[in-house]
Design an enzyme around this catalytic site. Sequence first.
Site, PDB file in Angstrom:
ATOM      1  N   TYR A 168      16.260 -14.329  -0.356  1.00 39.63           N
ATOM      2  CA  TYR A 168      14.636 -14.131  -0.554  1.00 39.63           C
ATOM      3  C   TYR A 168      14.243 -15.168  -1.216  1.00 39.63           C
ATOM      4  O   TYR A 168      13.212 -15.041  -0.795  1.00 39.63           O
ATOM      5  CB  TYR A 168      14.860 -13.164  -1.881  1.00 39.63           C
ATOM      6  CG  TYR A 168      13.685 -12.035  -2.271  1.00 39.63           C
ATOM      7  CD1 TYR A 168      13.035 -11.707  -1.344  1.00 39.63           C
ATOM      8  CD2 TYR A 168      13.059 -12.528  -3.527  1.00 39.63           C
ATOM      9  CE1 TYR A 168      11.993 -11.026  -2.057  1.00 39.63           C
ATOM     10  CE2 TYR A 168      11.642 -12.350  -3.723  1.00 39.63           C
ATOM     11  CZ  TYR A 168      11.230 -11.214  -2.982  1.00 39.63           C
ATOM     12  OH  TYR A 168      10.282 -11.055  -3.191  1.00 39.63           O
ATOM     13  N   LYS A 184      11.217 -16.036   1.412  1.00 39.96           N
ATOM     14  CA  LYS A 184       9.526 -16.090   1.175  1.00 39.96           C
ATOM     15  C   LYS A 184       9.187 -17.732   0.390  1.00 39.96           C
ATOM     16  O   LYS A 184       7.535 -17.800   1.165  1.00 39.96           O
ATOM     17  CB  LYS A 184       9.377 -15.668  -0.972  1.00 39.96           C
ATOM     18  CG  LYS A 184       9.751 -14.354  -1.271  1.00 39.96           C
ATOM     19  CD  LYS A 184       8.970 -13.786  -0.075  1.00 39.96           C
ATOM     20  CE  LYS A 184       8.562 -11.726  -0.337  1.00 39.96           C
ATOM     21  NZ  LYS A 184       7.681 -11.316   0.408  1.00 39.96           N
TER      22      LYS A 184
END
Length: 306
Positions: free
Chosen positions: A173, A177
């Site tokens: 993640y 991002k």
Amino acid sequence: MSAPLLCEGRVVVVTGAGRGLGRAHALAYAAEGARVVVNDLGVGLDGAPGPGSPAGQVVDEIRSAGGDAVAHGGDVATTEGAGSLVRAALETYGRLDTLVNNAGFLRDRMLVNLDEDDWDAVMRVHLKGHFLPLKHAASYWRAEAKAGRPPVARVVNTSSGAGLLGSVGQGNYSAAKAGIVGLTLVAAAELGRYGVQVNAIAPAARTRMTEGAFASMMAAPEGGGGFDAMAPENVSPLVVWLGSAASAGVTGRVFEAEGGRITVMEGWRAGPGVDKGARWTAAEAGDAAVKLLAGAEVPGAVYGAG
């Protein structure tokens, strides 16, 4: 007289808009006069299909409040799904003004336990799911500009504090991002000539994705009726402004939004440096690095570290 609506006449696409932040954004845009394409695949936190149509439910909410919206259930991490998303805006409303990339999910693991499939799935939904809608929207806006109809177009991407600082147990993640920030900077530089502004937000709010990871931060407001600092609706006003014509001149920036606080994030930039003018030995390079670090700012702590 009431104040003019900030997005009157604009057509806005919001991905992952069936719940949480995306739903809050869609409702906020509609309240400011936008016609909204509400995209949501209707899946669970792990990306598996879920029951019902959350996008349709949000459309019903918007329409019941007097707004105009249409649902889209395609997978924006595919070329077909992203293309059909842009076509939905054009075929329904005849134009597209703002794209809000918000879709995502989590598959958290410590790195030594992180499967390749979990890595690929998160990269696909977050990073590819930003790239493909952006590509199709940008193709439309470029064609409009070349036809002598320069758009006042806006893109709002969704990064995270995990992408800016890192987050223990979220290597996939965090990497995705961080990639979205890089994509935002490149898109802002490439698309400005066509009348497109591209920015990113790093939101903190209570959603299905965050309620487990940040349970201690997500408590209800004290006193039973105070300001709910973790409500997703707190993030949406900034997203609406960034997606409106009022944000003229703002592009290539990252904003953190949490509760009532908005922060302009300042990314990698040159700090202390030294130039020998010749090749270093390894020992010399190490000595130089230690001296430079002594005068450099200490980076922010990785979420969950320590």
